[in-house]
Scaffold this motif. Structure first.
Motif, PDB file in Angstrom:
ATOM      1  N   ASP A 169       0.841  -1.187   0.000  1.00 48.79           N
ATOM      2  CA  ASP A 169       0.000   0.000   0.000  1.00 48.79           C
ATOM      3  C   ASP A 169       0.884   1.249   0.000  1.00 48.79           C
ATOM      4  N   GLU A 170       0.653   2.145  -0.942  1.00 53.84           N
ATOM      5  CA  GLU A 170       1.502   3.326  -1.108  1.00 53.84           C
ATOM      6  C   GLU A 170       1.544   4.207   0.141  1.00 53.84           C
ATOM      7  N   THR A 171       0.416   4.396   0.786  1.00 58.87           N
ATOM      8  CA  THR A 171       0.374   5.237   1.984  1.00 58.87           C
ATOM      9  C   THR A 171       1.213   4.624   3.102  1.00 58.87           C
ATOM     10  N   VAL A 172       1.072   3.339   3.300  1.00 61.32           N
ATOM     11  CA  VAL A 172       1.829   2.638   4.342  1.00 61.32           C
ATOM     12  C   VAL A 172       3.321   2.662   4.008  1.00 61.32           C
ATOM     13  N   VAL A 173       3.653   2.413   2.745  1.00 60.78           N
ATOM     14  CA  VAL A 173       5.060   2.432   2.329  1.00 60.78           C
ATOM     15  C   VAL A 173       5.663   3.811   2.583  1.00 60.78           C
ATOM     16  N   ARG A 174       4.960   4.873   2.211  1.00 54.42           N
ATOM     17  CA  ARG A 174       5.464   6.238   2.414  1.00 54.42           C
ATOM     18  C   ARG A 174       5.709   6.507   3.898  1.00 54.42           C
ATOM     19  N   GLN A 175       4.755   6.119   4.748  1.00 53.95           N
ATOM     20  CA  GLN A 175       4.906   6.309   6.194  1.00 53.95           C
ATOM     21  C   GLN A 175       6.114   5.527   6.720  1.00 53.95           C
ATOM     22  N   ASP A 176       6.281   4.301   6.244  1.00 55.66           N
ATOM     23  CA  ASP A 176       7.396   3.462   6.694  1.00 55.66           C
ATOM     24  C   ASP A 176       8.737   4.009   6.215  1.00 55.66           C
ATOM     25  N   VAL A 177       8.780   4.524   4.989  1.00 52.95           N
ATOM     26  CA  VAL A 177      10.018   5.111   4.467  1.00 52.95           C
ATOM     27  C   VAL A 177      10.411   6.321   5.313  1.00 52.95           C
ATOM     28  N   ILE A 178       9.461   7.189   5.581  1.00 54.30           N
ATOM     29  CA  ILE A 178       9.752   8.383   6.387  1.00 54.30           C
ATOM     30  C   ILE A 178      10.189   7.985   7.796  1.00 54.30           C
ATOM     31  N   ALA A 179       9.523   6.988   8.386  1.00 55.42           N
ATOM     32  CA  ALA A 179       9.910   6.519   9.722  1.00 55.42           C
ATOM     33  C   ALA A 179      11.319   5.933   9.711  1.00 55.42           C
ATOM     34  N   THR A 180      11.653   5.191   8.660  1.00 57.64           N
ATOM     35  CA  THR A 180      12.993   4.610   8.535  1.00 57.64           C
ATOM     36  C   THR A 180      14.038   5.703   8.404  1.00 57.64           C
ATOM     37  N   LEU A 181      13.776   6.690   7.573  1.00 56.91           N
ATOM     38  CA  LEU A 181      14.724   7.791   7.398  1.00 56.91           C
ATOM     39  C   LEU A 181      14.927   8.558   8.701  1.00 56.91           C
ATOM     40  N   ARG A 182      13.856   8.782   9.431  1.00 57.40           N
ATOM     41  CA  ARG A 182      13.971   9.488  10.717  1.00 57.40           C
ATOM     42  C   ARG A 182      14.788   8.669  11.719  1.00 57.40           C
ATOM     43  N   GLU A 183      14.582   7.350  11.719  1.00 54.94           N
ATOM     44  CA  GLU A 183      15.352   6.496  12.627  1.00 54.94           C
ATOM     45  C   GLU A 183      16.831   6.486  12.235  1.00 54.94           C
ATOM     46  N   LEU A 184      17.110   6.441  10.934  1.00 54.46           N
ATOM     47  CA  LEU A 184      18.501   6.522  10.473  1.00 54.46           C
ATOM     48  C   LEU A 184      19.122   7.851  10.910  1.00 54.46           C
ATOM     49  N   ASN A 185      18.338   8.917  10.852  1.00 55.30           N
ATOM     50  CA  ASN A 185      18.818  10.222  11.297  1.00 55.30           C
ATOM     51  C   ASN A 185      19.108  10.212  12.798  1.00 55.30           C
ATOM     52  N   THR A 186      18.226   9.631  13.569  1.00 58.97           N
ATOM     53  CA  THR A 186      18.412   9.535  15.021  1.00 58.97           C
ATOM     54  C   THR A 186      19.712   8.803  15.355  1.00 58.97           C
ATOM     55  N   ARG A 187      20.064   7.829  14.525  1.00 59.00           N
ATOM     56  CA  ARG A 187      21.278   7.041  14.749  1.00 59.00           C
ATOM     57  C   ARG A 187      22.508   7.656  14.067  1.00 59.00           C
ATOM     58  N   SER A 188      22.379   8.882  13.575  1.00 59.70           N
ATOM     59  CA  SER A 188      23.473   9.605  12.892  1.00 59.70           C
ATOM     60  C   SER A 188      23.940   8.902  11.622  1.00 59.70           C
ATOM     61  N   LEU A 189      23.008   8.256  10.917  1.00 63.81           N
ATOM     62  CA  LEU A 189      23.349   7.508   9.708  1.00 63.81           C
ATOM     63  C   LEU A 189      22.859   8.182   8.433  1.00 63.81           C
ATOM     64  N   ALA A 190      21.863   9.047   8.547  1.00 62.97           N
ATOM     65  CA  ALA A 190      21.321   9.766   7.391  1.00 62.97           C
ATOM     66  C   ALA A 190      20.923  11.162   7.839  1.00 62.97           C
ATOM     67  N   CYS A 191      20.841  12.067   6.864  1.00 62.24           N
ATOM     68  CA  CYS A 191      20.431  13.434   7.188  1.00 62.24           C
ATOM     69  C   CYS A 191      19.650  14.007   6.019  1.00 62.24           C
ATOM     70  N   GLU A 192      18.871  15.031   6.325  1.00 53.65           N
ATOM     71  CA  GLU A 192      18.132  15.724   5.279  1.00 53.65           C
ATOM     72  C   GLU A 192      19.064  16.680   4.557  1.00 53.65           C
ATOM     73  N   GLU A 193      18.720  16.988   3.308  1.00 57.42           N
ATOM     74  CA  GLU A 193      19.491  17.958   2.520  1.00 57.42           C
ATOM     75  C   GLU A 193      19.641  19.226   3.330  1.00 57.42           C
ATOM     76  N   GLY A 194      20.815  19.809   3.272  1.00 58.95           N
ATOM     77  CA  GLY A 194      21.078  20.993   4.062  1.00 58.95           C
ATOM     78  C   GLY A 194      21.773  20.649   5.369  1.00 58.95           C
ATOM     79  N   GLY A 195      21.848  19.336   5.681  1.00 64.18           N
ATOM     80  CA  GLY A 195      22.579  18.888   6.859  1.00 64.18           C
ATOM     81  C   GLY A 195      24.063  18.847   6.535  1.00 64.18           C
ATOM     82  N   SER A 196      24.781  17.999   7.200  1.00 63.00           N
ATOM     83  CA  SER A 196      26.224  17.920   6.974  1.00 63.00           C
ATOM     84  C   SER A 196      26.535  17.358   5.586  1.00 63.00           C
TER      85      SER A 196
END
Length: 108
Positions: A62-89
């Motif tokens: 389901d596209e809505t569920v996938v989008r929510q899961d992708v965003i949650a995964t990216l946020r968790e990667l950010n919390t663990r200092s593994l990914a960042c949003e554009e404009g970050g380091s």
């Protein structure tokens, strides 16, 4: 747009991504879906491109569920200092050899 942190070393082994934060020295091993997100991230894919890739890969997702899961995964990667949003380091990640990633804790 998200991207790998400049302070992450990573490797793909048996289809799963193993990541090491060079800031915290914590290993993270991703499950299969999160590893697919990581591979897209490394290629520079946008959130929308990651969502579309996962929908094509996982039939019936389901596209809505996938989008929510992708965003949650990216946020968790950010919390663990593994990914960042554009404009970050700045982007500078290191690819590790498979021998360098032994003894990795449970998948994300």
């Amino acid at each position: 747009t998200w991207r790998p942190s400049h302070e992450v070393a990573w490797s793909i082994q048996d289809g799963l991504a193993a990541l090491l934060s060079l800031r915290t020295w914590r290993y993270t091993q991703l499950d299969a879906v999160a590893s697919d997100v990581w591979r897209c991230l490394v290629r520079g894919a946008s959130v929308e491109e990651i969502v579309q890739t996962l929908i094509e890969t996982y039939e019936g997702a389901d596209e809505t569920v996938v989008r929510q899961d992708v965003i949650a995964t990216l946020r968790e990667l950010n919390t663990r200092s593994l990914a960042c949003e554009e404009g970050g380091s700045p982007t500078r990640s290191i690819t590790m050899t498979p021998a360098a990633v032994g003894g990795i804790p449970k998948p994300l």
